[in-house]
Motif scaffolding. Structure first.
Motif, mmCIF file in Angstrom:
data_model
loop_
_atom_site.group_PDB
_atom_site.id
_atom_site.type_symbol
_atom_site.label_atom_id
_atom_site.label_comp_id
_atom_site.label_asym_id
_atom_site.label_seq_id
_atom_site.Cartn_x
_atom_site.Cartn_y
_atom_site.Cartn_z
ATOM 1 N N HIS A 57 0.771 -1.315 -0.020
ATOM 2 C CA HIS A 57 0.072 -0.062 -0.095
ATOM 3 C C HIS A 57 0.893 1.355 0.056
ATOM 4 N N PRO A 58 1.479 1.521 -1.137
ATOM 5 C CA PRO A 58 2.419 2.583 -1.053
ATOM 6 C C PRO A 58 1.977 3.907 -0.819
ATOM 7 N N GLU A 59 0.723 4.066 -1.047
ATOM 8 C CA GLU A 59 -0.112 5.302 -0.473
ATOM 9 C C GLU A 59 -0.264 5.690 1.198
ATOM 10 N N SER A 60 0.076 4.576 1.779
ATOM 11 C CA SER A 60 -0.052 4.379 2.994
ATOM 12 C C SER A 60 1.080 5.386 3.988
ATOM 13 N N SER A 61 0.996 6.621 4.253
ATOM 14 C CA SER A 61 1.838 7.326 5.056
ATOM 15 C C SER A 61 2.517 6.656 6.279
ATOM 16 N N THR A 118 11.648 10.804 0.655
ATOM 17 C CA THR A 118 10.073 10.319 0.559
ATOM 18 C C THR A 118 8.922 10.753 1.649
ATOM 19 N N ALA A 119 9.532 10.382 2.756
ATOM 20 C CA ALA A 119 8.753 10.894 3.811
ATOM 21 C C ALA A 119 8.402 12.078 3.917
ATOM 22 N N ARG A 120 9.336 13.101 4.019
ATOM 23 C CA ARG A 120 9.466 14.662 3.977
ATOM 24 C C ARG A 120 8.514 15.079 3.156
ATOM 25 N N ARG A 121 8.573 14.439 1.699
ATOM 26 C CA ARG A 121 7.829 15.086 0.627
ATOM 27 C C ARG A 121 6.319 14.910 0.990
ATOM 28 N N ARG A 122 6.226 13.407 1.383
ATOM 29 C CA ARG A 122 4.728 13.174 1.755
ATOM 30 C C ARG A 122 3.992 13.908 2.836
ATOM 31 N N LEU A 123 4.947 14.088 3.760
ATOM 32 C CA LEU A 123 4.484 14.986 4.998
ATOM 33 C C LEU A 123 3.790 16.216 4.434
ATOM 34 N N VAL A 124 4.742 17.288 3.666
ATOM 35 C CA VAL A 124 4.375 18.384 3.123
ATOM 36 C C VAL A 124 3.061 18.345 2.371
ATOM 37 N N GLU A 125 3.059 17.311 1.688
ATOM 38 C CA GLU A 125 1.774 16.962 0.554
ATOM 39 C C GLU A 125 0.652 16.852 1.380
ATOM 40 N N GLU A 126 0.733 15.920 2.536
ATOM 41 C CA GLU A 126 -0.353 15.702 3.394
ATOM 42 C C GLU A 126 -1.076 16.947 4.164
ATOM 43 N N LEU A 127 0.048 17.647 4.558
ATOM 44 C CA LEU A 127 -0.662 18.947 5.518
ATOM 45 C C LEU A 127 -0.864 20.076 4.467
ATOM 46 N N LYS A 128 -0.630 19.910 3.165
ATOM 47 C CA LYS A 128 -1.094 21.047 2.237
ATOM 48 C C LYS A 128 -2.727 20.477 1.869
ATOM 49 N N VAL A 129 -2.673 19.411 1.682
ATOM 50 C CA VAL A 129 -4.090 18.852 1.269
ATOM 51 C C VAL A 129 -5.183 18.668 2.189
#
Length: 654
Positions: free
Chosen positions: A132-136, A161-172
């Motif tokens: 489940h690659p979408e699972s942060s 990858t984790a840091r980019r995912r974090l910023v995307e999650e917070l933005k969305v």
């Protein structure tokens, strides 16, 4: 638990088809789960599964309930059973939802961690993330455990990858699956601020949901519980701001009144307080660990309040009833109960201090207490709080009050060179003249860049070893470091792993056997750093762009001992090698450190408390002059915030 049960109930309601008896029991179990009736929930689910084993939702909920009851092996079996299921519930024709399999994998890993089966937990999180690659959540947990297991494989790639995912999650979404503990190990100051603000908003929402009525008299938009509104303002009444007995009432809330890295620093802070000027309250959120540290704190706090069983609302009410003027938070986002209590703003002023060395991101915390070296003025944009700047280190220290000096102990040196299971040094090492480098931080603080620098130092200083403490979640952690040393061309026998010390005196004695401490770069030594300095061991430290990576510089500045502060890893390696190859210069450095230990301010807790009490008074006076308001509006963050700076003149006698 409420969230998990809600998810399951919603999923059941959305599924079509006629109900069967196992499904009826599943709905009943969800109700029991949501009300906390875990034992009965387990019984109902087991009955349902006996009738039909192919129900992924039943196995998932069973695993969750068993986890709540700390029946870990059974919980693991339940989560594994989800993998074997082909349908979500009895009689269903749908496939098992992705979310169900993902949650089963994550909770399988968490249950394995509870049993200290770390390598299996890492594999479980990695498998869940690969499926489940979408699972942060799976990604963050996998990377977090990689730190504890000292596994550098793909570390940089995963971290990016984790840091980019974090910023995307917070933005969305305005929130992320990353936890506070994970954040401290992975994020820079800017990212930490973004995440901390989301934590703070979540604490407000949860606190107000659970405590709609209370003395905090909130004024807030009716949509705040939906997360859309801005927190309101509330001005404390003039009567609540009076110093009734002429003393400022200061409350400390913490789960670290124990033999912890924070707790060890506190005894002299409490015993040195001027009780004619301050009324001191300690709100303890932890159990008594029976240590001397706990006893010293308990004896020193004027008003001790045991709140270990309290919820956030009860804690906030007690703080407010005690008439606290300044509430000092010693936990930050590492303690949910205290944060939710602070979100209710039971005291006029709140201060972030010592434990969470980053911004709270919270409009309900007005000040961050630090010093100009650990948190220079240019860091202000990374904080939502005003800076309260002490003339000494951010760190109060009780070593001189609690412990005698332990300078260079030959027996300790022998112990470092011959830890249990590593009795024989490599033949190339001359034991009489060996240089003992050391790092006594927990192994999760080691990043690949720092380890590479250590290997370079060892290669350039042939008659040297590095002493570490075998403090790691995974028993294979130290073996991975030895394998990494071998791959770097260093005899793994030159990495020596001592067991954890059960007392502070034991640790100070052991530390005194080292020659030179090599600090971690991204996450400096804090309490450990001041301990090894107190034991007479010089510390080479490299500062970074966040307070957590400037602790070493702060400690050095408080001792007026700047000789071993470096600007980059090349200087770090060069200085360690030059001292290791020059015994005379190393001895001179140790003697100079000894003088600065006696004359510097780092271990002078009494003078530290004088400056700190002046800061408390200054914060209170400034707040009164400004007009104390709790909360704040989002647009205020852009306004210029003035720091409060206490001059070193307050430390002058008379």
């Amino acid at each position: 638990q409420r969230t998990a049960a809600w998810l399951l109930i919603v999923m059941l309601a959305q599924m079509r088809g006629e109900a069967t008896e196992p499904e009826d029991m599943l709905v009943k179990a969800a109700g029991l789960y949501s009300h906390g009736s875990m034992a009965e929930c387990v019984r109902v689910l087991q009955t349902s599964i006996e009738q039909d084993k192919d129900q992924a939702l039943a196995h998932l909920m069973l695993g969750q309930a068993l986890r709540s009851l700390q029946r870990w092996p059974e919980a693991i079996d339940a989560f594994l059973a989800v993998k074997r299921c082909t349908r979500p519930r009895s009689g269903s024709r749908e496939e098992v939802p992705r979310e169900v399999r993902e949650q089963a994998g994550i909770h399988h890993g968490r249950a394995l961690m509870e049993l200290d089966r770390w390598e299996e937990a890492i594999a479980a999180f990695e498998e869940t993330w690969s499926r489940h690659p979408e699972s942060s959540d799976a990604l963050f947990r996998f990377l977090y455990l990689q730190h504890f297991a000292c596994n550098f494989t793909r570390r940089d790639e995963l971290l990016l990858t984790a840091r980019r995912r974090l910023v995307e999650e917070l933005k969305v979404a305005g929130r992320s699956a990353m936890t506070p503990s994970q954040a401290l190990m992975m994020l820079d100051a800017r990212e930490l601020k973004l995440l901390a603000k989301s934590f703070a908003h979540g604490h407000i929402v949860e606190a107000l949901r659970d405590n709609k009525e209370g003395v905090w008299q909130w004024s807030f938009d009716s949509e705040v519980l939906g997360g859309a509104a801005v927190q309101g303002w509330f001005a404390y009444s003039p009567a609540s701001l009076l110093l009734v007995d002429g003393r400022l009432r200061v409350g400390y809330v913490s789960r670290d009144f124990t033999f912890s890295s924070v707790g060890q620093l506190l005894p002299r802070l409490f015993s040195a307080h001027n009780r004619r000027r301050l009324g001191v309250f300690g709100y303890s959120l932890n159990q008594d660990d029976g240590t001397e540290t706990r006893k010293a704190i308990l004896a020193a706090v004027e008003n001790w309040v045991d709140m270990r069983s309290a919820g956030s609302g009860e804690l906030a009410r007690r703080i407010n009833e005690d008439g606290i003027h300044v509430l000092v938070d010693l936990g930050g986002h590492l303690c949910v109960t205290s944060q939710q209590a602070l979100a209710l703003q039971p005291a006029p002023l709140a201060v972030n201090f010592l434990s969470w060395l980053g911004t709270s991101g919270a409009r309900y915390v007005q000040f961050f207490l630090s010093d100009a070296v650990a948190s220079p003025a240019e860091f202000a944009s990374d904080f939502t709080e005003k800076f309260a700047v002490l003339p000494m280190s951010y760190q109060v220290n009780s070593n001189r009050f609690m412990h005698s000096h332990h300078h260079h102990n030959k027996k300790a040196r022998y112990t470092l060179l011959h830890p249990y299971g590593q009795d024989i040094l490599p033949p190339s090492i001359d034991q009489e003249n060996v240089v003992v480098y050391a790092n006594f931080n927990q192994l999760f603080k080691i990043n690949p860049e720092t380890f590479e620098a250590w290997m370079s130092i060892l290669k350039k200083t042939p008659n040297s070893v590095i002493a570490l403490l075998n403090i790691t979640g995974s028993p294979l952690g130290y073996q991975r470091l030895q394998a990494a040393a071998r791959a770097a061309g260093v005899d793994p026998g030159r990495l020596l792993f001592s067991p954890f010390c059960v007392s502070k005196d034991d640790f100070l004695t052991l530390s005194s056997g080292a020659d030179l401490f090599l600090d971690n770069t991204f996450y400096n030594a804090g309490t450990t750093g001041s301990d090894v300095l107190y034991a007479g061991v010089p510390v080479i430290s490299l500062s970074g762009r966040r307070t957590l990576s400037r602790m070493g510089a702060s400690l050095a500045a408080a001792m007026n001992f700047f000789d071993l502060l470096v600007r980059d890893l090349d200087e770090y390696v060069d200085l360690a090698v030059r001292l290791g190859q020059n015994p005379r210069r190393l001895a001179e450095t140790k003697m100079k450190l000894h003088r600065h230990t006696r004359l510097g301010l780092l271990f002078d807790a009494d003078r530290w408390v004088v400056a700190y009490e002046a800061m408390l008074a200054a914060m209170w006076d400034a707040a009164i002059a400004d007009g104390i308001r709790t909360g704040g509006r989002e647009e205020e963050e852009g306004r210029k915030r003035k720091s409060i700076v206490i001059s070193s003149h307050v430390l002058d006698p008379g």
